[in-house]
Design a protein around this motif. Structure first.
Motif, PDB file in Angstrom:
ATOM      1  N   THR A 122       0.844  -1.183   0.000  1.00 20.39           N
ATOM      2  CA  THR A 122       0.000   0.000   0.000  1.00 20.39           C
ATOM      3  C   THR A 122       0.891   1.249   0.000  1.00 20.39           C
ATOM      4  OG1 THR A 122      -0.061   0.138   2.410  1.00 20.39           O
ATOM      5  CG2 THR A 122      -1.754  -1.217   1.342  1.00 20.39           C
ATOM      6  N   VAL A 123       0.263   2.389  -0.167  1.00 22.90           N
ATOM      7  CA  VAL A 123       0.983   3.666  -0.096  1.00 22.90           C
ATOM      8  C   VAL A 123       1.712   3.783   1.240  1.00 22.90           C
ATOM      9  CG1 VAL A 123       0.662   6.168   0.105  1.00 22.90           C
ATOM     10  CG2 VAL A 123      -0.492   4.906  -1.705  1.00 22.90           C
ATOM     11  N   GLU A 124       1.009   3.419   2.321  1.00 24.39           N
ATOM     12  CA  GLU A 124       1.603   3.547   3.650  1.00 24.39           C
ATOM     13  C   GLU A 124       2.801   2.614   3.826  1.00 24.39           C
ATOM     14  OE1 GLU A 124      -1.643   2.978   3.103  1.00 24.39           O
ATOM     15  OE2 GLU A 124      -2.515   4.912   3.626  1.00 24.39           O
ATOM     16  N   GLU A 125       2.684   1.380   3.315  1.00 18.08           N
ATOM     17  CA  GLU A 125       3.788   0.429   3.424  1.00 18.08           C
ATOM     18  C   GLU A 125       4.994   0.894   2.618  1.00 18.08           C
ATOM     19  OE1 GLU A 125       1.323  -3.741   4.164  1.00 18.08           O
ATOM     20  OE2 GLU A 125       1.634  -3.009   2.129  1.00 18.08           O
ATOM     21  N   ALA A 126       4.746   1.411   1.425  1.00 17.21           N
ATOM     22  CA  ALA A 126       5.843   1.910   0.602  1.00 17.21           C
ATOM     23  C   ALA A 126       6.522   3.106   1.260  1.00 17.21           C
ATOM     24  CB  ALA A 126       5.332   2.288  -0.787  1.00 17.21           C
ATOM     25  N   SER A 127       5.733   3.987   1.863  1.00 16.15           N
ATOM     26  CA  SER A 127       6.302   5.146   2.550  1.00 16.15           C
ATOM     27  C   SER A 127       7.171   4.699   3.725  1.00 16.15           C
ATOM     28  CB  SER A 127       5.185   6.062   3.065  1.00 16.15           C
ATOM     29  OG  SER A 127       4.468   6.623   1.996  1.00 16.15           O
ATOM     30  N   ARG A 128       6.719   3.668   4.426  1.00 13.42           N
ATOM     31  CA  ARG A 128       7.510   3.146   5.547  1.00 13.42           C
ATOM     32  C   ARG A 128       8.815   2.532   5.044  1.00 13.42           C
ATOM     33  NH1 ARG A 128       5.558  -1.278  10.104  1.00 13.42           N
ATOM     34  NH2 ARG A 128       7.349  -1.029  11.464  1.00 13.42           N
ATOM     35  N   ALA A 129       8.755   1.810   3.921  1.00 16.05           N
ATOM     36  CA  ALA A 129       9.955   1.207   3.347  1.00 16.05           C
ATOM     37  C   ALA A 129      10.967   2.281   2.963  1.00 16.05           C
ATOM     38  CB  ALA A 129       9.597   0.365   2.125  1.00 16.05           C
ATOM     39  N   ILE A 130      10.484   3.358   2.365  1.00 12.80           N
ATOM     40  CA  ILE A 130      11.362   4.463   1.973  1.00 12.80           C
ATOM     41  C   ILE A 130      12.001   5.093   3.205  1.00 12.80           C
ATOM     42  CG2 ILE A 130      11.387   6.801   0.991  1.00 12.80           C
ATOM     43  CD1 ILE A 130       9.210   5.792  -0.982  1.00 12.80           C
ATOM     44  N   SER A 131      11.216   5.242   4.269  1.00 10.79           N
ATOM     45  CA  SER A 131      11.742   5.805   5.511  1.00 10.79           C
ATOM     46  C   SER A 131      12.877   4.946   6.060  1.00 10.79           C
ATOM     47  CB  SER A 131      10.615   5.917   6.541  1.00 10.79           C
ATOM     48  OG  SER A 131      11.098   6.430   7.759  1.00 10.79           O
ATOM     49  N   ILE A 132      12.696   3.638   6.020  1.00  9.33           N
ATOM     50  CA  ILE A 132      13.732   2.724   6.511  1.00  9.33           C
ATOM     51  C   ILE A 132      14.979   2.800   5.637  1.00  9.33           C
ATOM     52  CG2 ILE A 132      14.341   0.290   6.826  1.00  9.33           C
ATOM     53  CD1 ILE A 132      11.416  -0.195   7.638  1.00  9.33           C
ATOM     54  N   LEU A 133      14.786   2.752   4.337  1.00  6.42           N
ATOM     55  CA  LEU A 133      15.918   2.715   3.406  1.00  6.42           C
ATOM     56  C   LEU A 133      16.698   4.028   3.361  1.00  6.42           C
ATOM     57  CD1 LEU A 133      14.248   0.748   0.475  1.00  6.42           C
ATOM     58  CD2 LEU A 133      16.128  -0.054   1.923  1.00  6.42           C
ATOM     59  N   THR A 134      16.041   5.120   3.694  1.00  5.48           N
ATOM     60  CA  THR A 134      16.734   6.414   3.683  1.00  5.48           C
ATOM     61  C   THR A 134      17.307   6.772   5.044  1.00  5.48           C
ATOM     62  OG1 THR A 134      14.609   7.535   4.031  1.00  5.48           O
ATOM     63  CG2 THR A 134      15.411   7.369   1.752  1.00  5.48           C
ATOM     64  N   GLY A 135      17.243   5.807   5.978  1.00  6.91           N
ATOM     65  CA  GLY A 135      17.874   6.024   7.274  1.00  6.91           C
ATOM     66  C   GLY A 135      16.999   6.652   8.312  1.00  6.91           C
ATOM     67  N   LYS A 136      15.696   6.838   8.027  1.00 10.55           N
ATOM     68  CA  LYS A 136      14.804   7.439   9.002  1.00 10.55           C
ATOM     69  C   LYS A 136      14.029   6.372   9.774  1.00 10.55           C
ATOM     70  CE  LYS A 136      14.250  11.562   6.183  1.00 10.55           C
ATOM     71  NZ  LYS A 136      13.329  12.401   5.432  1.00 10.55           N
ATOM     72  N   GLY A 137      14.214   5.119   9.365  1.00 12.93           N
ATOM     73  CA  GLY A 137      13.509   4.022  10.024  1.00 12.93           C
ATOM     74  C   GLY A 137      14.476   3.170  10.816  1.00 12.93           C
ATOM     75  N   GLN A 138      14.302   1.833  10.735  1.00 12.12           N
ATOM     76  CA  GLN A 138      15.058   0.934  11.588  1.00 12.12           C
ATOM     77  C   GLN A 138      16.321   0.376  10.954  1.00 12.12           C
ATOM     78  OE1 GLN A 138      12.051  -1.960  12.366  1.00 12.12           O
ATOM     79  NE2 GLN A 138      10.827  -0.604  13.633  1.00 12.12           N
ATOM     80  N   GLN A 139      16.336   0.289   9.615  1.00 11.48           N
ATOM     81  CA  GLN A 139      17.460  -0.384   8.976  1.00 11.48           C
ATOM     82  C   GLN A 139      18.716   0.465   9.025  1.00 11.48           C
ATOM     83  OE1 GLN A 139      16.698  -2.882   5.595  1.00 11.48           O
ATOM     84  NE2 GLN A 139      18.220  -1.799   4.395  1.00 11.48           N
ATOM     85  N   LYS A 140      19.828  -0.160   9.288  1.00 14.37           N
ATOM     86  CA  LYS A 140      21.115   0.540   9.346  1.00 14.37           C
ATOM     87  C   LYS A 140      21.881   0.343   8.053  1.00 14.37           C
ATOM     88  CE  LYS A 140      20.532   1.750  13.641  1.00 14.37           C
ATOM     89  NZ  LYS A 140      20.348   3.130  14.028  1.00 14.37           N
TER      90      LYS A 140
END
Length: 198
Positions: free
Chosen positions: A180-198
């Motif tokens: 979904t839009v929300e899931e994709a936005s969360r993935a982008i947040s993670i991949l750009t360093g604003k989420g959980q992934q390092k």
């Protein structure tokens, strides 16, 4: 959607409101897609005089369900009539005060615009969800996620391994084409360093 037994007065007031209220100015830019949108404060500043003119006001309530933020918008009329939207549920992204605050602002903006029938962002904004319904991620979002995965991939961490790790962190098992839009936005947040992934 919930409403009062009669909505004759509030329906008329909303009709006049929509015919007179200008579109909020798009003074902010989506950092991922460079599309323009109206921040919450701009929307509220724009609509308040026109709501008051026609005897309308609004109230927004916020609740949580696990890692999700739920926002409901209630439109009120001086006659006592009301229309209440269905809850708009969005993931927090990061389960922190900052993550919750960001999700609340985002959800309030979309829920309010949907309830009032106003547009507050570019038509091609990849994060559009004005109806309060989870929509499929756009091709633009998915291409951006793919490019981020390609950029992060290495011999030690192949793209497929990064992709599977990303899905694990998001708590999803379905492929990105079904996000979904929300899931994709969360993935982008993670991949750009604003989420959980390092």
């Amino acid at each position: 959607m919930k409403r009062s037994e009669s909505i004759a007065n509030i329906a008329a007031a909303l009709c006049y409101f929509q015919s007179e209220c200008p579109a909020p100015k798009k003074t902010a830019t989506n950092p991922h897609f460079q599309s323009k949108y109206s921040p919450l404060e701009e929307i509220v500043t724009t609509i308040k005089p026109y709501l008051a003119k026609h005897g309308l006001s609004f109230f927004q309530s916020t609740t949580t369900e696990g890692d999700y933020i739920c926002v409901t918008t209630l439109l009120l009329h001086t006659s006592g009539e009301y229309i209440e939207s269905d809850p708009l549920k969005l993931p927090m992204g990061k389960v922190t005060a900052q993550g919750a605050g960001s999700a609340v602002t985002y959800a309030r903006r979309y829920s309010l615009c949907a309830a009032l029938g106003i547009a507050a962002e570019d038509d091609d904004d990849a994060n559009a969800a004005e109806a309060g319904v989870s929509q499929k991620a756009s091709e633009k979002q998915l291409n951006y996620i793919d490019s981020l995965l390609n950029k992060k991939a290495s011999d030690k961490y192949p793209k497929q391994a990064l992709y599977e790790r990303l899905k694990e962190q998001m708590g999803v098992t379905h492929d990105m084409e079904e996000w979904t839009v929300e899931e994709a936005s969360r993935a982008i947040s993670i991949l750009t360093g604003k989420g959980q992934q390092k």
